[in-house]
Design a protein around this motif. Sequence first.
Motif, PDB file in Angstrom:
ATOM      1  N   ILE A 119       2.558  -0.030   2.549  1.00  0.00           N
ATOM      2  CA  ILE A 119       2.778   0.566   3.786  1.00  0.00           C
ATOM      3  C   ILE A 119       4.135   1.691   3.633  1.00  0.00           C
ATOM      4  O   ILE A 119       5.036   1.111   3.225  1.00  0.00           O
ATOM      5  N   SER A 137      -1.162   3.464   4.866  1.00  0.00           N
ATOM      6  CA  SER A 137      -1.327   2.292   4.075  1.00  0.00           C
ATOM      7  C   SER A 137      -2.474   2.661   3.030  1.00  0.00           C
ATOM      8  O   SER A 137      -3.383   3.485   3.189  1.00  0.00           O
ATOM      9  N   TRP A 166      -3.206  -1.470  10.542  1.00  0.00           N
ATOM     10  CA  TRP A 166      -3.018  -0.699   9.026  1.00  0.00           C
ATOM     11  C   TRP A 166      -4.142  -0.908   8.352  1.00  0.00           C
ATOM     12  O   TRP A 166      -4.371  -0.503   7.380  1.00  0.00           O
ATOM     13  N   ILE A 222       0.316  -6.815   2.775  1.00  0.00           N
ATOM     14  CA  ILE A 222       1.222  -5.707   3.156  1.00  0.00           C
ATOM     15  C   ILE A 222       2.405  -5.823   2.238  1.00  0.00           C
ATOM     16  O   ILE A 222       3.180  -6.859   2.203  1.00  0.00           O
TER      17      ILE A 222
END
Length: 182
Positions: free
Chosen positions: A57, A121, A156, A163
């Motif tokens: 991200i 993302s 996202w 992540i």
Amino acid sequence: MTFEKTTIQDLILITPTVFEDSRGYFFEAYNRAKFLENGLAYEFIQDNQSFSIRGVIRGLHLQINPFAQAKLVRVLQGEILDVVVDLRRNSATYGQHFSVVLSAENKKQLMVPHGFAHGFSVLSETASVLYKVDGAYDKASERGIRYDDATLAIDWQLRPEEILVSDKDLILPGFDAIDWEV
């Protein structure tokens, strides 16, 4: 090339006319005259490109006036979820976010005007993102909003364990604490 209004005023989704045959394809990614016909009078001065792996991200980033930047974002390889947050205090959509999947396959572009925070993302294994900007980078004007801000509650489209966020982005303030004037 079609220019589609989104749910947020002044935020435009652009879909090119693609000419395909057995050799491949061709399309105009940018045409100043067509942008001007659609009320988009930006003078782009720089192209930026990033490469990222799945789960990354980047954002939410912005620069404050007088160094605010408009961005024309597209994907050269892979797929991203592109996200913007309206930070224009006098806007009916202030504090709202908009997201759209941009990919090398769909060839869509998002025209992000001044007054928005921007991030994305990576949904594919890797992605290369190219964006034009109409203003120079100014470190002192740089601001950002933490990607997992509870007020914005952005999905996202990644699992939490996937992540990957830079140390710089992890220390960004939340939406209610950011110091900006756009």
